[in-house]
Design a protein around this motif. Structure first.
Motif, PDB file in Angstrom:
ATOM      1  N   VAL A 196      38.787  11.352  45.196  1.00  0.00           N
ATOM      2  CA  VAL A 196      37.578  11.874  44.931  1.00  0.00           C
ATOM      3  C   VAL A 196      36.585  12.361  46.076  1.00  0.00           C
ATOM      4  CG1 VAL A 196      35.880  11.382  43.632  1.00  0.00           C
ATOM      5  CG2 VAL A 196      38.159  10.668  42.952  1.00  0.00           C
ATOM      6  N   VAL A 197      36.076  13.761  46.293  1.00  0.00           N
ATOM      7  CA  VAL A 197      35.263  14.132  47.516  1.00  0.00           C
ATOM      8  C   VAL A 197      33.860  14.122  46.353  1.00  0.00           C
ATOM      9  CG1 VAL A 197      34.821  15.816  49.424  1.00  0.00           C
ATOM     10  CG2 VAL A 197      37.612  14.966  48.394  1.00  0.00           C
ATOM     11  N   SER A 198      32.789  13.881  47.197  1.00  0.00           N
ATOM     12  CA  SER A 198      31.625  13.800  46.993  1.00  0.00           C
ATOM     13  C   SER A 198      31.301  16.009  46.518  1.00  0.00           C
ATOM     14  CB  SER A 198      31.149  13.061  46.639  1.00  0.00           C
ATOM     15  OG  SER A 198      30.211  13.353  48.559  1.00  0.00           O
ATOM     16  N   SER A 199      30.306  16.620  46.146  1.00  0.00           N
ATOM     17  CA  SER A 199      30.214  17.868  46.930  1.00  0.00           C
ATOM     18  C   SER A 199      29.241  17.649  48.270  1.00  0.00           C
ATOM     19  CB  SER A 199      29.454  18.064  45.695  1.00  0.00           C
ATOM     20  OG  SER A 199      27.860  17.415  45.384  1.00  0.00           O
ATOM     21  N   LYS A 200      28.734  16.829  48.743  1.00  0.00           N
ATOM     22  CA  LYS A 200      28.135  16.463  49.231  1.00  0.00           C
ATOM     23  C   LYS A 200      29.304  17.161  51.130  1.00  0.00           C
ATOM     24  CE  LYS A 200      24.329  14.234  48.832  1.00  0.00           C
ATOM     25  NZ  LYS A 200      22.674  12.612  48.959  1.00  0.00           N
ATOM     26  N   TYR A 215      36.099  17.467  39.228  1.00  0.00           N
ATOM     27  CA  TYR A 215      36.172  16.654  38.145  1.00  0.00           C
ATOM     28  C   TYR A 215      34.780  15.235  37.726  1.00  0.00           C
ATOM     29  CZ  TYR A 215      37.761  11.743  39.452  1.00  0.00           C
ATOM     30  OH  TYR A 215      38.226   9.866  39.019  1.00  0.00           O
ATOM     31  N   VAL A 216      35.147  15.035  36.816  1.00  0.00           N
ATOM     32  CA  VAL A 216      33.868  14.596  35.906  1.00  0.00           C
ATOM     33  C   VAL A 216      34.459  12.979  36.186  1.00  0.00           C
ATOM     34  CG1 VAL A 216      32.593  14.021  33.936  1.00  0.00           C
ATOM     35  CG2 VAL A 216      33.930  16.843  34.507  1.00  0.00           C
ATOM     36  N   LYS A 217      33.223  13.002  37.214  1.00  0.00           N
ATOM     37  CA  LYS A 217      34.074  11.446  37.307  1.00  0.00           C
ATOM     38  C   LYS A 217      33.193   9.810  36.060  1.00  0.00           C
ATOM     39  CE  LYS A 217      33.855   7.672  41.127  1.00  0.00           C
ATOM     40  NZ  LYS A 217      33.031   7.526  42.591  1.00  0.00           N
ATOM     41  N   SER A 218      31.836  10.327  35.638  1.00  0.00           N
ATOM     42  CA  SER A 218      31.795   9.356  34.663  1.00  0.00           C
ATOM     43  C   SER A 218      31.038  10.007  33.514  1.00  0.00           C
ATOM     44  CB  SER A 218      30.603   8.932  35.093  1.00  0.00           C
ATOM     45  OG  SER A 218      29.601   8.311  34.915  1.00  0.00           O
ATOM     46  N   PRO A 219      30.914   9.805  32.218  1.00  0.00           N
ATOM     47  CA  PRO A 219      30.096   9.902  31.585  1.00  0.00           C
ATOM     48  C   PRO A 219      28.659  10.187  31.896  1.00  0.00           C
ATOM     49  CG  PRO A 219      31.290   8.415  30.685  1.00  0.00           C
ATOM     50  CD  PRO A 219      31.481   8.315  31.546  1.00  0.00           C
ATOM     51  N   THR A 220      27.894   9.391  32.410  1.00  0.00           N
ATOM     52  CA  THR A 220      26.399  10.576  32.617  1.00  0.00           C
ATOM     53  C   THR A 220      26.722  11.129  33.513  1.00  0.00           C
ATOM     54  OG1 THR A 220      26.743   9.338  34.957  1.00  0.00           O
ATOM     55  CG2 THR A 220      26.167   7.527  32.666  1.00  0.00           C
ATOM     56  N   GLU A 221      27.569  11.647  33.651  1.00  0.00           N
ATOM     57  CA  GLU A 221      27.032  13.236  34.699  1.00  0.00           C
ATOM     58  C   GLU A 221      27.434  14.342  33.332  1.00  0.00           C
ATOM     59  OE1 GLU A 221      30.613  14.045  37.633  1.00  0.00           O
ATOM     60  OE2 GLU A 221      30.296  11.721  37.908  1.00  0.00           O
ATOM     61  N   LEU A 222      27.850  14.362  32.030  1.00  0.00           N
ATOM     62  CA  LEU A 222      27.598  15.512  31.440  1.00  0.00           C
ATOM     63  C   LEU A 222      26.051  14.893  30.497  1.00  0.00           C
ATOM     64  CD1 LEU A 222      31.379  14.101  29.908  1.00  0.00           C
ATOM     65  CD2 LEU A 222      30.570  16.231  31.086  1.00  0.00           C
ATOM     66  N   LYS A 223      25.398  15.912  30.580  1.00  0.00           N
ATOM     67  CA  LYS A 223      24.545  16.091  30.486  1.00  0.00           C
ATOM     68  C   LYS A 223      23.938  17.032  29.437  1.00  0.00           C
ATOM     69  CE  LYS A 223      22.680  13.573  34.007  1.00  0.00           C
ATOM     70  NZ  LYS A 223      22.432  11.913  33.657  1.00  0.00           N
ATOM     71  N   TYR A 234      34.956  16.358  43.556  1.00  0.00           N
ATOM     72  CA  TYR A 234      36.430  17.554  43.162  1.00  0.00           C
ATOM     73  C   TYR A 234      37.618  16.206  43.999  1.00  0.00           C
ATOM     74  CZ  TYR A 234      33.479  21.212  43.223  1.00  0.00           C
ATOM     75  OH  TYR A 234      32.158  22.346  42.730  1.00  0.00           O
ATOM     76  N   LEU A 235      38.308  16.857  43.214  1.00  0.00           N
ATOM     77  CA  LEU A 235      39.387  16.391  43.141  1.00  0.00           C
ATOM     78  C   LEU A 235      41.014  16.844  44.242  1.00  0.00           C
ATOM     79  CD1 LEU A 235      41.433  13.550  42.014  1.00  0.00           C
ATOM     80  CD2 LEU A 235      42.228  14.970  40.675  1.00  0.00           C
ATOM     81  N   PHE A 236      40.638  16.260  45.271  1.00  0.00           N
ATOM     82  CA  PHE A 236      41.819  16.354  46.349  1.00  0.00           C
ATOM     83  C   PHE A 236      43.057  16.932  46.123  1.00  0.00           C
ATOM     84  CE2 PHE A 236      44.500  15.507  50.137  1.00  0.00           C
ATOM     85  CZ  PHE A 236      44.019  17.254  50.894  1.00  0.00           C
ATOM     86  N   VAL A 237      44.082  18.148  46.261  1.00  0.00           N
ATOM     87  CA  VAL A 237      44.750  18.231  45.024  1.00  0.00           C
ATOM     88  C   VAL A 237      45.775  18.677  46.253  1.00  0.00           C
ATOM     89  CG1 VAL A 237      46.377  18.281  43.595  1.00  0.00           C
ATOM     90  CG2 VAL A 237      44.652  17.584  42.741  1.00  0.00           C
ATOM     91  N   CYS A 238      46.966  17.823  46.668  1.00  0.00           N
ATOM     92  CA  CYS A 238      47.533  18.657  47.609  1.00  0.00           C
ATOM     93  C   CYS A 238      48.900  18.437  47.221  1.00  0.00           C
ATOM     94  CB  CYS A 238      47.252  18.581  49.069  1.00  0.00           C
ATOM     95  SG  CYS A 238      48.294  19.824  50.762  1.00  0.00           S
ATOM     96  N   SER A 239      49.802  19.995  47.879  1.00  0.00           N
ATOM     97  CA  SER A 239      51.338  19.496  47.791  1.00  0.00           C
ATOM     98  C   SER A 239      52.026  19.872  48.984  1.00  0.00           C
ATOM     99  CB  SER A 239      52.211  19.793  46.138  1.00  0.00           C
ATOM    100  OG  SER A 239      51.499  19.272  45.437  1.00  0.00           O
ATOM    101  N   LEU A 240      51.337  20.472  49.367  1.00  0.00           N
ATOM    102  CA  LEU A 240      51.918  21.290  51.305  1.00  0.00           C
ATOM    103  C   LEU A 240      51.987  19.846  51.812  1.00  0.00           C
ATOM    104  CD1 LEU A 240      50.100  24.230  51.447  1.00  0.00           C
ATOM    105  CD2 LEU A 240      51.825  24.326  50.020  1.00  0.00           C
ATOM    106  N   PRO A 241      53.706  20.293  52.734  1.00  0.00           N
ATOM    107  CA  PRO A 241      53.580  18.930  53.754  1.00  0.00           C
ATOM    108  C   PRO A 241      52.552  19.621  54.595  1.00  0.00           C
ATOM    109  CG  PRO A 241      54.883  21.570  54.239  1.00  0.00           C
ATOM    110  CD  PRO A 241      54.259  21.436  53.116  1.00  0.00           C
ATOM    111  N   LEU A 242      52.819  18.241  56.028  1.00  0.00           N
ATOM    112  CA  LEU A 242      51.954  18.382  56.744  1.00  0.00           C
ATOM    113  C   LEU A 242      51.555  19.323  57.803  1.00  0.00           C
ATOM    114  CD1 LEU A 242      51.589  14.580  57.189  1.00  0.00           C
ATOM    115  CD2 LEU A 242      50.184  15.628  56.537  1.00  0.00           C
ATOM    116  N   GLY A 243      53.395  19.646  58.319  1.00  0.00           N
ATOM    117  CA  GLY A 243      53.125  20.691  59.273  1.00  0.00           C
ATOM    118  C   GLY A 243      52.506  21.669  58.464  1.00  0.00           C
ATOM    119  N   LYS A 244      52.486  22.350  57.892  1.00  0.00           N
ATOM    120  CA  LYS A 244      52.530  23.926  57.136  1.00  0.00           C
ATOM    121  C   LYS A 244      50.823  23.777  57.166  1.00  0.00           C
ATOM    122  CE  LYS A 244      52.986  27.296  53.787  1.00  0.00           C
ATOM    123  NZ  LYS A 244      53.462  27.953  52.678  1.00  0.00           N
TER     124      LYS A 244
END
Length: 444
Positions: A196-200, A215-223, A234-244
């Motif tokens: 979970v990566v903050s926008s900052k 990524y929505v982490k908490s109901p309080t974010e939904l104004k 944001y959610l860090f999503v990666c399926s590539l090998p380290l070499g690439k």
């Protein structure tokens, strides 16, 4: 356990009284329990209090049930008391107290007797009766309705108001799962600090955008009901090998390197060990993405916030993914109608601290106004009236139902489905009263 085993000791027509959690009224595991009771007992009374907790040190909401051993076709009385027991029943003389309790049940049994001047019939629900001093309400539910509720998976908590609470909308309601949408609860990442990566952090980490999903982490974010573009995480999503990654995506590569040998708080495992079940690599996630989201434990705010662009969610939220051929905005609008809010409140299970207890399976069985019944023009009118609600702040339901844009929207929805708009005030009152009773219970 005690109720299951009681039939070994009870004589035919013998009575059993028990105080239990109210959870079985609505939870899935309550199905077998309800069936057992209907098969073996006449459920004479199920009683709840709107005035106090019967166990002040407990976080469980309780109900009191009176069961009579043996089969019966008689109805069940769902009783709501609005007084404190110690202030009503004599606390000094047990004989007087027993007589008062006996009178209490006699009074309840005569609630629908037209000659009994101490009771009045509810103006909306024909099998709901109130004491003229509003100290007690009794909803009478037939054995057939209780048995049918098992098939329909109804929450018995609604029966405290009426067995036919939503009958006015029966012809317009439909289950949208699985044909229109899918529903699921958010998942754990295994290591939020990395995934979970903050926008900052997005700005300083150098992680390439292709590896970041809103990524929505908490109901309080939904104004507001409509959102998108201003995510806190944001959610860090990666399926590539380290070499690439090392060659082509240095930002993502450095981010993974930063955490690969990091240990958890007690130092027992590294992140690689904790997330070794992830596929294809320990740093990979395969999150489900959604269009609509709601809180798993709503309190005073009711909402189904949505975004046209898919996003991911934390486990404290419930997500809905609208299928590609369906209209996301229209589905979101119908989910945010008074009819859905009332259904959620009445069929959800209340926790002792005031929040509702929902889950993804509940959303799957949720009955919603059927979009297939709408004309092209009706859809346009609903969307038009929905626009102001999309951008303004979601308010607690007590304030929400007073807003002109909310009233106009709900009237438009009711009209589109051929439902008399004059019922709206009653629906608002019913919902507001139910929510107020739920959220203030912890203070009693």
């Amino acid at each position: 356990y005690c109720i299951y085993n009681s039939i070994r000791f009870l004589k035919k027509d013998g009575f059993l009284s028990a105080i239990t959690s109210n959870a079985w009224l609505g939870k899935e595991y309550g199905f077998q329990f309800k069936k057992f009771m209907l098969d073996n007992f006449h459920i004479k009374y199920i009683i709840r209090s709107n005035a106090e907790h019967w166990f002040s040190d407990s976080k469980v909401s309780t109900i009191f049930s009176v069961l009579q051993h043996g089969q019966s076709t008689e109805s069940t009385k769902f009783v709501t008391i609005n007084f404190k027991l110690a202030e009503t029943f004599n606390q000094d003389n047990i004989l007087i107290q027993l007589k008062e309790v006996e009178d209490f049940y006699t009074d309840i049994d005569n609630c629908n007797n037209p000659k009994h001047s101490g009771w009045k019939n509810d103006t909306t629900f024909h099998n709901l009766y109130h004491k003229t001093d509003n100290s007690i309400s009794v909803s009478i539910v037939s054995k057939e309705q209780l048995e049918n509720s098992l098939v329909e998976q109804k929450n018995w908590d609604t029966f405290f108001i009426s067995a036919d609470l939503l009958e006015k909308f029966d012809q317009q309601l439909i289950q949208l799962y699985p044909n229109i949408f899918t529903a699921f609860r958010g998942e754990r990442t295994g290591w939020n600090e990395m995934f979970v990566v903050s926008s900052k952090e997005v700005l300083t980490s150098g992680i390439e955008n292709i590896f970041l999903i809103p990524y929505v982490k908490s109901p309080t974010e939904l104004k507001a009901l409509g959102f998108g573009g201003n995510y806190k995480n944001y959610l860090f999503v990666c399926s590539l090998p380290l070499g690439k990654l090392k060659t082509n995506y240095p930002g993502a590569y450095k981010w993974i390197q930063r955490f690969e040998n990091k240990k958890n708080k007690n130092g027992s495992k590294t992140i690689q060990e904790t997330c070794k079940g992830h596929k294809p690599f320990w740093y990979s996630l395969r999150p489900k993405q959604a269009n609509i989201v709601t809180a798993i434990n709503p309190f005073e705010r009711f909402f189904f916030s949505f975004s046209e662009k898919p996003f991911t969610i934390d486990q404290r939220l419930i997500a809905i993914t609208v299928k590609s051929k369906s209209d996301v905005e229209l589905i979101a609008a119908l989910l945010n109608s008074i009819v859905t809010f009332l259904t959620v409140e009445m069929r959800g299970t209340s926790r002792n601290l005031g929040a509702l207890d929902l889950n993804a399976n509940y959303i799957k069985t949720l009955l919603v106004l059927n979009p297939a019944l709408l004309t092209v023009n009706s859809i346009k009118e609903i969307k038009k009236s929905f626009q102001p609600l999309k951008t303004r702040k979601i308010k607690p339901i007590f304030e929400e139902v007073k807003q002109p844009d909310r009233i106009n929207f709900d009237k438009t929805v009711l009209k589109a489905f051929g439902i008399n708009e004059s019922i709206l005030t009653s629906l608002y009152q019913l919902l507001s009263t139910a929510v107020r009773n739920r959220v203030t219970m912890k203070e009693r």
